[in-house]
Scaffold this motif. Structure first.
Motif, short mmCIF file in Angstrom:
data_model
loop_
_atom_site.label_atom_id
_atom_site.label_comp_id
_atom_site.label_asym_id
_atom_site.label_seq_id
_atom_site.Cartn_x
_atom_site.Cartn_y
_atom_site.Cartn_z
N ILE A 145 15.17 -7.25 13.89
CA ILE A 145 14.86 -5.82 13.97
C ILE A 145 14.74 -5.33 12.53
CG2 ILE A 145 15.57 -3.55 14.77
CD1 ILE A 145 15.01 -5.42 17.06
N CYS A 146 13.54 -4.99 12.14
CA CYS A 146 13.28 -4.59 10.75
C CYS A 146 12.77 -3.16 10.71
CB CYS A 146 12.23 -5.50 10.10
SG CYS A 146 12.69 -7.24 10.04
N GLN A 147 13.15 -2.45 9.66
CA GLN A 147 12.65 -1.09 9.46
C GLN A 147 12.03 -0.97 8.07
OE1 GLN A 147 15.52 2.17 9.67
NE2 GLN A 147 13.92 3.57 10.40
N LYS A 148 10.83 -0.43 8.05
CA LYS A 148 10.13 -0.20 6.78
C LYS A 148 10.67 1.09 6.15
CE LYS A 148 5.51 0.84 4.95
NZ LYS A 148 4.06 0.89 5.25
N LYS A 149 11.02 1.02 4.88
CA LYS A 149 11.57 2.19 4.20
C LYS A 149 10.46 3.11 3.71
CE LYS A 149 15.69 -0.32 2.65
NZ LYS A 149 16.45 -0.84 1.47
N LEU A 150 10.77 4.38 3.65
CA LEU A 150 9.85 5.35 3.07
C LEU A 150 10.03 5.35 1.56
CD1 LEU A 150 7.84 7.70 3.06
CD2 LEU A 150 9.75 9.24 3.59
N TRP A 151 8.97 5.05 0.84
CA TRP A 151 9.02 5.07 -0.62
C TRP A 151 7.72 5.69 -1.13
CZ3 TRP A 151 5.05 2.31 -2.91
CH2 TRP A 151 4.40 1.34 -2.12
N TYR A 152 7.73 6.15 -2.35
CA TYR A 152 6.56 6.76 -2.96
C TYR A 152 6.16 5.98 -4.20
CZ TYR A 152 7.67 10.67 0.12
OH TYR A 152 7.94 11.43 1.22
N SER A 153 4.90 6.07 -4.53
CA SER A 153 4.39 5.34 -5.68
C SER A 153 5.07 5.83 -6.95
CB SER A 153 2.87 5.54 -5.80
OG SER A 153 2.38 4.95 -6.97
N SER A 154 5.34 4.88 -7.83
CA SER A 154 5.93 5.25 -9.13
C SER A 154 4.89 5.87 -10.05
CB SER A 154 6.53 4.00 -9.79
OG SER A 154 5.54 2.99 -9.91
N THR A 155 3.63 5.78 -9.66
CA THR A 155 2.54 6.40 -10.44
C THR A 155 2.19 7.73 -9.80
OG1 THR A 155 1.64 4.22 -10.93
CG2 THR A 155 0.19 6.11 -11.30
N VAL A 173 0.84 -1.19 0.00
CA VAL A 173 0.00 0.00 0.00
C VAL A 173 0.88 1.25 0.00
CG1 VAL A 173 -1.70 1.32 1.31
CG2 VAL A 173 -1.87 -1.19 1.19
N PRO A 174 0.72 2.13 -1.00
CA PRO A 174 1.58 3.31 -1.09
C PRO A 174 1.10 4.43 -0.18
CG PRO A 174 0.04 3.33 -2.90
CD PRO A 174 -0.24 2.06 -2.12
N PRO A 175 2.00 5.31 0.25
CA PRO A 175 1.57 6.50 0.98
C PRO A 175 1.02 7.53 0.01
CG PRO A 175 3.94 6.55 0.68
CD PRO A 175 3.47 5.25 0.09
N PRO A 176 0.29 8.52 0.50
CA PRO A 176 -0.18 9.59 -0.39
C PRO A 176 1.00 10.36 -0.97
CG PRO A 176 -1.30 9.66 1.74
CD PRO A 176 -0.17 8.71 1.88
N ASP A 177 0.78 10.94 -2.10
CA ASP A 177 1.81 11.77 -2.72
C ASP A 177 2.14 12.93 -1.78
OD1 ASP A 177 3.54 12.61 -4.74
OD2 ASP A 177 2.05 14.00 -5.56
N GLY A 178 3.40 13.14 -1.49
CA GLY A 178 3.80 14.21 -0.59
C GLY A 178 3.80 13.83 0.88
N TYR A 179 3.63 12.54 1.18
CA TYR A 179 3.62 12.07 2.57
C TYR A 179 4.92 12.45 3.28
CZ TYR A 179 3.51 8.79 6.52
OH TYR A 179 3.53 8.23 7.76
N LYS A 180 4.79 12.90 4.54
CA LYS A 180 5.95 13.22 5.36
C LYS A 180 5.93 12.34 6.62
CE LYS A 180 6.09 18.16 4.15
NZ LYS A 180 6.12 19.54 4.72
N LEU A 181 7.09 12.15 7.21
CA LEU A 181 7.13 11.43 8.49
C LEU A 181 6.31 12.21 9.50
CD1 LEU A 181 10.87 10.32 8.68
CD2 LEU A 181 8.90 9.04 7.85
N PRO A 182 5.48 11.51 10.30
CA PRO A 182 4.55 12.21 11.21
C PRO A 182 5.26 13.15 12.18
CG PRO A 182 3.99 9.88 11.04
CD PRO A 182 5.31 10.05 10.34
#
Length: 600
Positions: free
Chosen positions: A586-596, A118-127
């Motif tokens: 110990i896992c960390q989810k990376k911040l990525w944005y949709s290619s679309t 599931v992608p984050p919204p376009d322009g998503y920032k860390l909370p």
């Protein structure tokens, strides 16, 4: 066995063959029944087997860990950025409107399950970090313009630049939630001295009430459906306030009986007096004896408010009288009232329920065999759950005040198979050592980087208790297939919910900073496919958030392989015991944005 002669009269002589056949059948039935009982016994034994036993017993586990080939998952479409699989608006039309059942959990069948990220919204920032997040969040993280336009006059929230601001207003507290809570505390002194610790807010808006109560050491589960306000729960969690998707409709809420110290409804639009008061009966079930129910909004203060409710004073008076009558019949007593706030208290004396023995009285006692704590897809019933007389320390006046109750073994621990005061204290000590070790492996714990935490398969809430002094809160999840320990979690002043990890959790994407797993795959892999559990973890984990996966060595490499395909970075660590049979990822989810790119 008698048989009949040709004249129809019964013969007094038993037929030998007719006696032999039933005996043979009986022998077969008894053999089959014995086999069945053996299967039940064995399966129950396996079900309650501890994680440690499960790790030690299979000799093959240490020799040949589970291996999974490299895998990668595609991105979901941008229209899935707010995807909630079991409360998906795309599927609402399949379900009925009666009592809003379409808003309840309806999970997709296996062949419709998504295998994408599931992608984050376009322009998503860390909370924004806590405590600033209570008052503001990034607009792009929850980009709902129309809720701002619809609710701005109630001072729920307002958009200002690239942020949403939360002034702390609400329909029933135009002067701010702080002033509203102050008025409530004058009515209920127990909110000030640690008597009240856990609360539930039904129809929570953006959870401003629950957010304010955190300053008073009261931990609130804010509950709202995915409805036309779309993102109430998402806003709450983005702010760092505990919340969960849910609705009182046709099924019990996923909480044990006699658990919350207080329940609250501020113009939550729940039709309390309809359907025989069945929604009030559910509030009655989850409130502990002596607990409080607080209502502000219709029909309270109808004498002065009715003109603004598009109704008549006669209708509101009738509704208020009906509400009073229903609450009295359920052994609630009227406590106090001031202006728009009315308070009722659930009886601590079981003698009140004797009146329900009469078949002429409504409601009746629940005596149909349904467990009081059965609350996972369990239908609501028009009957009252009466607290068990064997509990002497269940009521609000009897349970220790906060914070003492956190480390005192609750009375209900003895209901758990293998549970005892000693087992509870051992678990409490064990998690103090484990949490100390986790902080060495993940120094972000205890800092403002971590706010929303989920313990995905807790026993007694030990992990949450060990982190109680840190600026975070923990949602304690107890498997609907595991031993029922959630009542113990609530009794010690923590919050949680039942859940089945073969299904999606009742929350929005990107809502938790840490997901903690302790032997979940060891316990549930025979039912739930690991791939789908991990994809669900990815859905609800915030970008740059962490997963702490404590598992047998049999599973850790397989988990790491799937995690890599989800764009997570993982490292394997030793447990605090340094044994080979169990490891920590110990896992960390990376911040990525949709290619679309999103079209405006």
């Amino acid at each position: 066995m008698k048989h009949r002669e040709k004249d129809g009269k019964p013969s007094s002589h038993p037929d030998k063959s007719s006696r032999t056949v039933p005996m043979a059948i009986m022998f077969i039935v008894l053999c089959g029944f014995s086999f069945y009982l053996g299967g039940i016994f064995c399966s129950e034994k396996d079900r309650y087997e501890t994680v440690e036993d499960a790790i030690e017993s299979p000799k093959s586990i240490a020799a040949s860990p589970l291996q999974i080939k490299d895998v990668s998952f595609p991105e979901c479409g941008l229209d899935y950025q707010a995807y909630t699989p079991c409360t998906d608006p795309r599927r609402w039309k399949k379900y009925g409107l009666h009592r809003l059942t379409f808003l309840e959990r309806h999970c997709p069948p296996a062949f419709e399950r998504k295998e994408c990220l599931v992608p984050p919204p376009d322009g998503y920032k860390l909370p924004i970090r806590w405590p600033k997040s209570r008052d503001q969040c990034w607009y792009r993280n929850v980009p709902y313009d129309w809720i701002n336009k619809q609710k701005s006059n109630q001072h729920w929230l307002k958009k200002e630049g690239d942020k949403f601001l939360f002034p702390g207003g609400g329909t029933m507290f135009p002067n701010g939630v702080g002033e509203y809570v102050d008025r409530m505390q004058k009515l209920i002194p127990g909110m000030k001295d640690g008597t009240i610790r856990t609360a539930i807010d039904t129809g929570c808006g953006v959870a401003s009430w629950g957010g304010d109560l955190l300053d008073h050491n009261i931990l609130t589960v804010s509950l709202a459906p995915r409805d036309n306000h779309e993102a109430q729960v998402q806003f709450a969690l983005e702010r760092g306030i505990p919340a969960i998707l849910g609705i009182i409709s046709t099924q019990r809420l996923p909480f044990p009986s006699n658990s919350f110290d207080m329940a609250h409804c501020s113009r939550c639009l729940i039709p309390w007096t309809e359907f025989g008061g069945i929604y009030l009966l559910e509030i009655h079930r989850i409130l502990r004896p002596g607990g409080f129910w607080v209502l502000s909004g219709p029909p309270v203060n109808y004498e002065n408010r009715w003109r603004g409710w598009n109704t008549t004073i006669e209708e509101q008076k009738s509704d208020y009288e009906k509400l009073q009558e229903l609450l009295t019949s359920m052994c609630f007593t009227f406590y106090k009232k001031k202006d728009d706030i009315a308070v009722w208290q659930k009886s601590s004396d079981n003698n009140c329920y004797k009146k329900l023995d009469s078949p002429d009285n409504y409601p009746t006692k629940c005596d149909d065999g349904t467990e009081p704590d059965s609350a996972w897809y369990t239908p609501l019933r028009p009957c009252a759950v009466v607290p068990d007389n064997k509990y002497k320390k269940l009521g609000l006046k009897s349970i220790p005040k906060w914070p003492q109750r956190l480390h005192v073994a609750p009375e209900r621990v003895t209901d758990v198979r293998g549970g005892s005061d000693g087992a509870f204290n051992h678990d409490d000590s064990k998690w103090k050592a484990r949490a100390k070790h986790y902080k060495k492996l993940l120094p972000a714990i205890g800092t403002d980087k971590i706010r929303n935490v989920m313990d995905m398969n807790t026993l007694y809430g030990g992990f949450a208790a060990a982190l109680i002094d840190d600026p975070l809160w923990v949602m304690n999840v107890v498997s609907s297939y595991a031993s029922n320990t959630l009542a113990v979690v609530f009794d010690r002043g923590l919050i949680g919910t039942y859940h089945d990890w073969c299904e999606a959790f009742s929350t929005y994407p990107r809502t938790y900073d840490i997901l903690h797993v302790d032997g979940l795959f060891t316990a549930e892999s025979h039912r739930c496919e690991m791939k789908y559990v991990l994809l669900e973890m990815d859905r609800i984990l915030r970008p740059n958030g962490y997963a702490i996966v404590r598992e047998s060595s049999f599973y850790v490499d397989a988990v790491a392989a799937i995690a890599k395909g989800m764009k997570w970075g993982c490292r394997k660590e030793d447990t605090e015991y340094g044994v080979d049979k169990e490891k920590i990822l110990i896992c960390q989810k990376k911040l990525w944005y949709s290619s679309t790119k999103q079209t405006s």
